[in-house]
Design a protein around this motif. Sequence first.
Motif, short mmCIF file in Angstrom:
data_model
loop_
_atom_site.label_atom_id
_atom_site.label_comp_id
_atom_site.label_asym_id
_atom_site.label_seq_id
_atom_site.Cartn_x
_atom_site.Cartn_y
_atom_site.Cartn_z
N ASP A 1 0.84 -1.20 0.00
CA ASP A 1 0.00 0.00 0.00
C ASP A 1 0.88 1.25 0.00
O ASP A 1 2.12 1.16 -0.11
CB ASP A 1 -0.96 -0.01 1.19
N ALA A 2 0.25 2.41 0.18
CA ALA A 2 0.98 3.68 0.10
C ALA A 2 2.05 3.81 1.17
O ALA A 2 3.05 4.50 1.00
CB ALA A 2 -0.01 4.84 0.20
N GLU A 3 1.86 3.12 2.32
CA GLU A 3 2.83 3.18 3.41
C GLU A 3 3.91 2.10 3.29
O GLU A 3 4.78 1.98 4.15
CB GLU A 3 2.13 3.04 4.76
N GLY A 4 3.80 1.27 2.24
CA GLY A 4 4.78 0.21 2.04
C GLY A 4 4.45 -1.08 2.76
O GLY A 4 5.27 -2.00 2.79
N HIS A 5 3.25 -1.18 3.33
CA HIS A 5 2.85 -2.42 4.01
C HIS A 5 2.40 -3.45 2.99
O HIS A 5 1.72 -3.12 2.02
CB HIS A 5 1.72 -2.15 5.01
N LEU A 6 2.75 -4.70 3.24
CA LEU A 6 2.33 -5.78 2.35
C LEU A 6 0.83 -6.04 2.54
O LEU A 6 0.39 -6.42 3.62
CB LEU A 6 3.12 -7.06 2.66
N CYS A 7 0.07 -5.80 1.49
CA CYS A 7 -1.38 -5.99 1.61
C CYS A 7 -1.89 -7.15 0.77
O CYS A 7 -3.06 -7.51 0.85
CB CYS A 7 -2.12 -4.71 1.21
N GLY A 8 -1.01 -7.77 -0.02
CA GLY A 8 -1.44 -8.90 -0.82
C GLY A 8 -0.31 -9.45 -1.67
O GLY A 8 0.78 -8.87 -1.73
N ILE A 9 -0.56 -10.59 -2.30
CA ILE A 9 0.41 -11.17 -3.24
C ILE A 9 -0.33 -11.66 -4.47
O ILE A 9 -1.53 -11.94 -4.44
CB ILE A 9 1.20 -12.35 -2.63
N ILE A 10 0.39 -11.74 -5.56
CA ILE A 10 -0.13 -12.30 -6.80
C ILE A 10 0.83 -13.40 -7.24
O ILE A 10 2.05 -13.17 -7.31
CB ILE A 10 -0.27 -11.24 -7.91
N THR A 11 0.30 -14.57 -7.53
CA THR A 11 1.12 -15.70 -7.97
C THR A 11 0.78 -16.08 -9.40
O THR A 11 -0.19 -15.57 -9.98
CB THR A 11 0.89 -16.92 -7.06
N ASP A 12 1.56 -16.98 -9.96
CA ASP A 12 1.25 -17.52 -11.29
C ASP A 12 -0.17 -18.07 -11.32
O ASP A 12 -0.90 -17.90 -12.29
CB ASP A 12 2.24 -18.64 -11.64
N GLY A 13 -0.54 -18.73 -10.23
CA GLY A 13 -1.87 -19.33 -10.16
C GLY A 13 -2.97 -18.28 -10.21
O GLY A 13 -4.01 -18.49 -10.84
N ASP A 14 -2.76 -17.15 -9.53
CA ASP A 14 -3.75 -16.07 -9.56
C ASP A 14 -3.95 -15.56 -10.98
O ASP A 14 -5.08 -15.29 -11.41
CB ASP A 14 -3.30 -14.92 -8.66
N LEU A 15 -2.87 -15.43 -11.72
CA LEU A 15 -2.97 -14.95 -13.10
C LEU A 15 -3.72 -15.94 -13.97
O LEU A 15 -4.55 -15.56 -14.82
CB LEU A 15 -1.57 -14.69 -13.66
N ARG A 16 -3.45 -17.22 -13.77
CA ARG A 16 -4.14 -18.23 -14.58
C ARG A 16 -5.64 -18.26 -14.27
O ARG A 16 -6.46 -18.51 -15.16
CB ARG A 16 -3.53 -19.63 -14.33
#
Length: 325
Positions: free
Chosen positions: A243-258
């Motif tokens: 996010d804007a403060e640099g906190h990890l708010c999520g991830i995207i993997t190969d599986g998410d794209l598929r």
Amino acid sequence: MTTDILSIASEVLTIEEKGLATLREGINEPTSQLSQAFRRTLSLIEQVKGRVIVSGMGKSGHIGRKIAATFASTGQPASFVHPGEASHGDLGMISEHDLVIAISNSGETSELSDLLLYCQRFDIPLVAITGGADSALAKAADEVLLLPKAKEACVETNAPTTSTTMTLALGDVLAVAMLRSRGFGRDDFKIFHPGGKLGAALKKVEDMVTDHRRLPIVSSGVPVSDALEVLTDAGFGTVGVVDAEGHLCGIITDGDLRRHMGIDPEKAPVDDIMTRQPKVVTRKTLAAEALNIMTAGKITSLFMVEDDKPVGLLHIHDCLSLGVI
């Protein structure tokens, strides 16, 4: 034939179980000789300024080597000295600051005689592990850990079986009790086990994280196409979203794209397809724990975070390459 073999195996284990049960009862009974000697022995070990020297002949010697090794790996300096070699110069390995644990089921092992005299001459504390209450070893010792009477599992020859099992267990009890009384923990244990699978499992994530110059990170709100480019370039199969403060708010993997092949990657924001509240690790997470998280979640990477901000990336290959299982 198979039935007979299994019957013999069961009989041996039953006999040795009874021996261990008797040993446990003796230690647990506060007024028993074994219980009181056990507590005094621990006190002696706590006071020793040098090493714990373990000695024994034959089968007792094999057990003694393991007991010494267990002490050494749990923070108490220890060595095994063969009684035969002790009589031919190795007594010089034992100092007045050490403590000696001599093992002999009968207590009449002649090869131990020079060692006993040496302890008496230089006032070195001597602990006996023996089944012979009135033996020469018991009489010479400062403390006697008297093994309870128990039938040997090899009834045909009376070969050391149950007695050696009880001795080994008693050594483990001493080492673990000493470990806990000193507050010896995982970090201390790792110092003595830097190699092998056990050492690898006790490593922390901060010891294993690959030094990535650029973490695969994108900002919240950017199009999926940006994440795809970063994911492809990094080659870790995952991209973190901050996010804007640099906190990890999520991830995207190969599986998410598929799973979102139908979206327009130039228009859809990463927030629409990312996995929120992803599993993460910290610098102090144990390697074995991190691997368990990845295995259970069927994932290959974990972001290492500090104050919820990604500071590293641990890949499953980082664990496997070091032998973490």
